[in-house]
Design an enzyme around this catalytic site. Structure first.
Site, PDB file in Angstrom:
ATOM      1  N   GLU A 164       0.816  -1.235   0.000  1.00 12.59           N
ATOM      2  CA  GLU A 164       0.000   0.000   0.000  1.00 12.59           C
ATOM      3  C   GLU A 164       0.848   1.283   0.000  1.00 12.59           C
ATOM      4  O   GLU A 164       0.354   2.357   0.305  1.00 12.59           O
ATOM      5  CB  GLU A 164      -0.990   0.073   1.189  1.00 12.59           C
ATOM      6  CG  GLU A 164      -1.622  -1.215   1.670  1.00 12.59           C
ATOM      7  CD  GLU A 164      -2.389  -1.986   0.625  1.00 12.59           C
ATOM      8  OE1 GLU A 164      -1.835  -3.013   0.180  1.00 12.59           O
ATOM      9  OE2 GLU A 164      -3.482  -1.592   0.249  1.00 12.59           O
ATOM     10  N   TYR A 196       3.548   1.928   1.956  1.00 13.22           N
ATOM     11  CA  TYR A 196       4.186   2.275   3.233  1.00 13.22           C
ATOM     12  C   TYR A 196       5.705   2.041   3.142  1.00 13.22           C
ATOM     13  O   TYR A 196       6.220   1.608   2.106  1.00 13.22           O
ATOM     14  CB  TYR A 196       3.565   1.477   4.377  1.00 13.22           C
ATOM     15  CG  TYR A 196       2.139   1.910   4.672  1.00 13.22           C
ATOM     16  CD1 TYR A 196       1.872   3.211   5.101  1.00 13.22           C
ATOM     17  CD2 TYR A 196       1.060   1.041   4.510  1.00 13.22           C
ATOM     18  CE1 TYR A 196       0.564   3.621   5.366  1.00 13.22           C
ATOM     19  CE2 TYR A 196      -0.241   1.441   4.769  1.00 13.22           C
ATOM     20  CZ  TYR A 196      -0.485   2.735   5.194  1.00 13.22           C
ATOM     21  OH  TYR A 196      -1.774   3.148   5.455  1.00 13.22           O
ATOM     22  N   ARG A 235       2.798  -8.706   4.142  1.00 18.18           N
ATOM     23  CA  ARG A 235       1.871  -8.207   3.115  1.00 18.18           C
ATOM     24  C   ARG A 235       2.699  -7.593   1.995  1.00 18.18           C
ATOM     25  O   ARG A 235       3.335  -6.549   2.157  1.00 18.18           O
ATOM     26  CB  ARG A 235       0.888  -7.188   3.694  1.00 18.18           C
ATOM     27  CG  ARG A 235      -0.191  -6.850   2.679  1.00 18.18           C
ATOM     28  CD  ARG A 235      -1.534  -6.605   3.274  1.00 18.18           C
ATOM     29  NE  ARG A 235      -2.548  -6.570   2.223  1.00 18.18           N
ATOM     30  CZ  ARG A 235      -3.593  -5.786   2.216  1.00 18.18           C
ATOM     31  NH1 ARG A 235      -3.815  -4.973   3.228  1.00 18.18           N
ATOM     32  NH2 ARG A 235      -4.464  -5.822   1.222  1.00 18.18           N
ATOM     33  N   HIS A 285      -1.571   3.861  -1.612  1.00 18.58           N
ATOM     34  CA  HIS A 285      -2.665   4.772  -1.244  1.00 18.58           C
ATOM     35  C   HIS A 285      -2.749   5.958  -2.195  1.00 18.58           C
ATOM     36  O   HIS A 285      -3.807   6.562  -2.345  1.00 18.58           O
ATOM     37  CB  HIS A 285      -2.509   5.262   0.194  1.00 18.58           C
ATOM     38  CG  HIS A 285      -2.891   4.219   1.200  1.00 18.58           C
ATOM     39  ND1 HIS A 285      -3.997   3.424   1.067  1.00 18.58           N
ATOM     40  CD2 HIS A 285      -2.309   3.835   2.355  1.00 18.58           C
ATOM     41  CE1 HIS A 285      -4.087   2.592   2.089  1.00 18.58           C
ATOM     42  NE2 HIS A 285      -3.060   2.820   2.888  1.00 18.58           N
ATOM     43  N   GLN A 333     -17.984   4.693   4.131  1.00 17.21           N
ATOM     44  CA  GLN A 333     -18.489   5.898   4.785  1.00 17.21           C
ATOM     45  C   GLN A 333     -18.221   5.953   6.287  1.00 17.21           C
ATOM     46  O   GLN A 333     -18.001   7.034   6.824  1.00 17.21           O
ATOM     47  CB  GLN A 333     -19.996   6.031   4.524  1.00 17.21           C
ATOM     48  CG  GLN A 333     -20.307   6.505   3.126  1.00 17.21           C
ATOM     49  CD  GLN A 333     -21.785   6.493   2.834  1.00 17.21           C
ATOM     50  OE1 GLN A 333     -22.242   5.813   1.938  1.00 17.21           O
ATOM     51  NE2 GLN A 333     -22.579   7.236   3.587  1.00 17.21           N
TER      52      GLN A 333
END
Ligand code: FAD
Ligand code: NAP
Ligand code: SF4
Length: 676
Positions: free
Chosen positions: A168, A170, A218, A256, A343
Site C-alpha cells: 500500500e 508504506y 503483506r 494509497h 463511509q
C-alpha cells in the site's frame, strides 16, 4: 472434517507448528481505538466478538515500531515493555474465544501525517503535507532493530505472530520501488538492493521470535503507480521473503496514492484474486487473496480454483462479527454484507475519527451500543421500512419487543431500492436482503402497502411509535419546472422514464453524481461490471506486464452527453466521501460530463435549460433536465404538543433531511431501539 457449506474456505490450515481453524483472515484495519491506551478495553471487546464469530486469524490495525513510523501523531506504538499489558488485554480476549491474532507492524514512512516522517529518499508523497527525511544507513539499522523489538514485544504480549506491512505504499514498499527509492548506496538501485530492508526486517524478526511464531508479510503484488515493480521483481521479492522466514504471504494492491480504486463498491468482487493465483505458483508458502471479497461464496470459489490458500477480508468483519459462524452453519443469507461504501470505516479513519460501519453501528462500539434483552416488552409501531426503520424494527424485536413495521410501498428498503440501480452500487441490494432475513428471524409483523395515518397509529394500541418516513424530493422554484422535459431522479432511476441523449442534472450532490453515472452507462452492457471491463476502463494490467501494472485506460463510450450543475462555487463533488468521492468524479470526467459550479438557473423551456454562469447567460440545449436538488423531511405523523397516546420518536430523514445518509439513518434506528 470438511464443512459442506464452504469446504475450501472452512478447511483448517496446518502451518507445522500451529493450525488455523479455517482459511479466513480478518485483515488489518485501523479502528482508532489502538492509538490510546484507555481504549484497549473497547478494542479487546471488538476483537473478542470477531474471534467468537469463528474467524481463523485476526490481524490488528497497524502498530508502529517507533515514533518515525507513526501514521498519525501519537499513533499506536509497541516499542517498550510498558505497552505490553494493553496488548495482553486484546490477545487474552481473542484466545478466550478460541481465536488467533497477529499484530500488524506498520511503519508509515512518507505516508505519516506527522512531522517526523522518514523514507528511502526525501521525495514527498502526494497524500501527506510532510516532506520526509531520507534515512541514513545508521537510521536503517535502528529501524530494523525497532521492527525486531516490536515483534519480540508482540510475542511477550501473547500474539500468535506478526504481519509485516510491506504494501500500500508504506515504508517497506517505498524502499522496494524506484518510484521513491532514489538511493545510490547499497539500499537503492537494482531490486536486490531495494528489497534488502524488507528482507533484513523479516530475518531479524525471525531471529528475535524463534521458529514457532507466525510471520505474515503483506507484499505489494500490483503497485498501480508509475515507478512500481514489474512482475519479475514482485516474484524475486516473494521468493526471497520465503527464504528469509516468512510463514504466510499476504497480497496488497495499489499504493494509497494510486489513482485506481481498489476497494470501493464499484470495484468488482474479488477483482484481484488472479494476481494472488499467479504468485501462488511461484512460492511454496501459503498465499492470501484480498480486496473486495465480501461473501463466503466468492472466497470459497477462489480457493477452490487455486488462486489462494487463504482469504483476507477486513471490512466484512466490521459489518458482521459472525460472518464465519453464519457461513459455517449454511446461513450466508443472514450475513450483514459490507457494501464497500467506506463511509463509516475508511472515511472516519482519514478524518481521525473512530471507525465503525454504516450497516453495523455496533462495530467498534461493542461496549457502548448494547442490544440487551428487554425486561419490559412493549408494543412498538415502526413507520417506514427504509434503512432507519429497518434498523429500529430489527433491533427492537431482537430485544424482545413486539414490533409492527408499516411500509407504504410494496417492498422494504426505502431509498436503497433506488441506490442499487446505480451502476457500481449493486451491493446495496445485500443490505435489503440482510434486513429482510432479519425481519423474518426476529418475528417483526411487516405490513407492506400500508401508508399509515396518525389516527390509525393512535387507534392501534401501541406503546411507542417510531417515525422513519424519510424524505420527499425538493422541487426547486425554477421557472418552467413543470415542463415535460423535467424529470426527477426517482423517475429516472426507479421508474426508468425514457431519457434523451443530452441531459442537464440540477444538483451535484451524491445523488446528482449517481444519476450521472446511471445516465452515462450503456444499458446493453452487463452489470455488475465484469472484471475485464473494469480493468480496461481503469487501465489495470492484472498480468503486471508493465511496472506497477498500469496501462492506458480504455474508457467506455459515454451513452449520453451530460452537464452536472450546482449553485455553489466550490468544486462539484467536494462534499462526497473522502475515500470514494474521487472515484465518482473520475468516472464522470471519463464520461466527458461538463461540471459547472456557480450556476444560476434562469428557466426551462422547449429550447432547453437557460443558465447564467460567471455573469454570462447560456442555453444548454438538452432533451431532459433531471432534478437532484436534495430533499426535505417527510413527517405527516407527529403532532408537536399533542398529549396522551403512545410516545412518538423520529429517526432518519424524518428528523432532518439535510446531510442525511444511510449511516446516520441506521445508527439512529439502532440507538433508539437499544434505549427503548
Ligand atoms: P427512506 O429510505 O426514504 O425510507 C422511508 C420509508 O418510509 C420509505 O420506504 C417510504 O415508502 C416509507 N413511508 C413514508 N411515509 C410512510 C407512511 N406514512 N406509512 C408507511 N410508510 C411510509 N446514502 C448513503 O449513505 N450512501 C450512499 O451511497 C447513498 N446513495 C444513494 C443513492 C441514491 C440514488 C439515493 C436515492 C439515495 C442514496 N443514499 C445513500 C441515501 C440513503 O438511501 C438515505 O439516506 C436513506 O435511505 C434514508 O433512510 P430513511 O430510512 O430515513 O428513509
Ligand atoms: P445533497 O448532497 O444535499 O445535494 C443536493 C444538491 O442539490 C446540491 O448539489 C445542491 O447544490 C443542490 N440544491 C439544493 N437546493 C437546491 C435548490 N433549491 N435548487 C437547486 N439546487 C439545489 O443531496 P443528495 O444528492 O440528494 O443526496 C442525499 C443524501 O444521500 C446526501 O446527504 C448523501 O450523503 C447521500 N448520498 C451519498 C452518496 C455517497 O456516495 N456517499 C451518494 C448518494 C447519496 P447547490 O445548493 O450548490 O445548488
Ligand atoms: Fe463496509 Fe461501508 Fe461498513 Fe465500511 S462502512 S465496513 S465499507 S459497509
Amino acid at each position: 472434517m470438511t464443512n459442506p457449506a464452504y469446504p475450501h474456505l472452512l478447511q483448517p490450515l496446518d502451518l507445522g507448528f500451529t493450525t488455523l481453524k479455517n482459511r479466513v483472515i480478518m485483515g488489518s484495519m485501523h479502528t482508532g481505538l489502538e492509538d490510546r491506551f484507555y481504549n484497549y478495553g473497547k478494542l479487546a471487546a471488538f476483537y473478542r466478538e470477531r474471534a467468537a464469530g469463528g474467524v481463523g486469524l485476526i490481524v490488528t490495525g497497524g502498530i508502529s515500531p517507533n515514533r518515525q513510523g507513526w501514521l498519525l501523531p501519537m499513533g499506536g506504538t509497541l516499542n517498550f515493555l510498558g505497552d505490553v499489558p494493553n496488548h495482553r488485554r486484546v490477545t487474552r480476549a481473542v484466545h478466550e474465544e478460541g481465536g488467533k491474532i497477529l499484530l500488524q507492524i506498520l511503519h508509515a514512512g512518507r505516508y505519516g501525517y506527522q512531522p517526523f516522517v522518514v523514507s528511502a529518499s526525501d521525495k514527498k508523497s502526494p497524500i501527506s503535507p510532510f516532506k520526509p527525511r531520507a534515512l541514513s544507513e545508521r537510521d536503517i539499522e535502528s529501524t530494523i532493530r525497532a521492527y525486531a523489538r516490536c515483534a519480540k514485544l508482540a510475542k511477550q504480549a501473547g500474539y500468535d505472530g506478526v504481519e509485516v506491512m510491506g504494501s500500500e505504499g508504506y515504508l517497506l514498499n517505498q524502499f522496494l520501488c524506484a518510484r521513491v527509492n532514489k538511493r545510490e548506496d547499497g539500499w537503492g538501485g537494482p531490486i536486490e538492493n531495494r528489497m534488502r530492508l524488507a528482507l533484513d526486517v523479516v530475518r531479524r524478526i525471525r531471529q528475535a521470535v524463534g521458529p514457532n511464531f507466525i510471520i505474515m508479510y503483506r507484499h505489494s503484488v500490483l503497485d498501480l503507480v508509475e515507478g512500481g515493480n514489474t512482475w519479475d521483481e514482485v516474484v524475486t521479492v516473494a521468493r526471497a521473503l520465503e527464504a528469509a522466514g516468512v510463514t504466510i504471504l499476504n497480497t496488497g494492491y495499489g499504493w494509497h496514492e494510486a489513482r485506481v480504486p481498489t476497494i470501493v463498491t464499484s470495484v468488482p468482487r474479488a477483482a484481484f484474486a488472479s494476481v494472488a493465483g499467479r504468485l501462488r505458483e511461484e512460492v511454496g508458502i501459503p498465499v492470501v487473496a484480498s480486496n473486495r471479497i465480501n461473501m463466503p461464496h466468492e472466497a470459497n470459489e477462489l480457493i477452490a480454483r487455486g488462486d489462494a490458500d487463504m482469504v483476507s477480508m477486513a471490512r466484512p468483519f466490521l459489518a458482521d462479527a459472525s460472518f464465519v459462524a453464519k457461513a459455517a452453519a449454511g446461513r450466508a443469507d443472514e450475513i450483514n454484507t459490507c457494501i464497500g461504501c467506506n463511509q463509516a470505516c475508511l472515511d472516519h479513519t482519514f478524518a481521525n475519527q473512530r471507525a465503525s460501519c454504516l450497516v453495523n453501528p455496533r462495530a467498534c462500539h461493542e461496549t457502548e451500543l448494547v442490544y440487551a434483552r428487554t425486561a419490559k416488552p412493549r408494543r412498538i409501531a415502526v413507520v417506514g421500512a427504509g434503512p432507519a426503520g429497518l434498523s429500529a424494527a430489527t433491533v427492537a424485536a431482537e430485544r424482545g419487543h413486539a414490533v409492527t413495521l408499516f411500509e407504504a410501498s410494496n417492498r422494504i428498503g426505502g431509498q436503497f431500492n433506488v441506490a442499487m440501480q446505480v451502476p457500481g452500487k449493486e451491493e446495496f441490494a445485500e443490505t435489503i436482503r440482510y434486513f429482510g432475513r432479519k425481519l423474518e428471524m426476529t418475528g417483526v409483523n411487516v405490513q407492506l402497502n400500508r401508508r399509515v395515518t396518525r389516527e390509525e397509529l393512535l387507534a392501534g394500541a401501541f406503546d411507542e411509535v417510531i417515525v422513519a418516513t424519510g424524505v420527499r424530493m425538493r422541487k426547486p422554484a425554477i421557472p418552467g419546472i413543470e415542463h415535460p422535459k423535467v424529470l426527477s431522479y426517482l423517475e429516472v432511476l426507479r421508474d426508468k422514464a425514457p431519457v434523451g441523449k443530452r441531459v442537464a442534472i440540477i444538483g451535484a450532490g451524491g445523488i446528482g453524481f449517481d444519476t450521472g453515472e446511471f445516465l452515462l452507462h450503456d444499458p446493453s452492457h452487463p452489470l455488475p461490471q465484469p472484471v475485464a471491463t473494469w480493468t480496461g476502463e481503469w487501465g489495470v494490467d492484472l498480468k503486471v506486464g508493465t511496472p506497477g501494472g498500469l496501462v492506458k485506460p480504455v474508457p467506455a463510450h459515454p451513452f449520453r452527453q451530460l452537464w452536472l450543475l450546482q449553485r455553489k462555487t466550490t468544486r462539484p463533488g467536494a462534499g462526497l466521501g473522502k475515500t470514494s468521492g474521487w472515484v465518482h468524479r473520475a468516472a464522470l470526467q471519463r464520461g466527458g460530463a461538463t461540471m459547472l459550479a456557480g450556476v444560476q438557473y434562469d428557466r426551462i423551456d422547449d429550447a432547453g435549460l437557460h443558465i447564467t454562469v460567471g455573469g454570462e447567460q447560456k442555453l444548454l440545449e438538452v432533451d431532459n433536465v433531471v432534478i437532484c436538488a436534495g430533499q426535505e423531511s417527510l413527517d405527516e405523523l407527529t403532532a408537536p404538543g399533542a398529549t396522551g397516546g403512545p410516545a412518538f420518536h423520529k429517526i432518519g430523514g424524518a428528523v432532518l433531511a439535510a446531510e442525511l445518509d444511510a449511516k446516520r439513518a441506521i445508527r439512529e434506528g439502532a440507538e433508539l431501539a437499544a434505549r427503548l
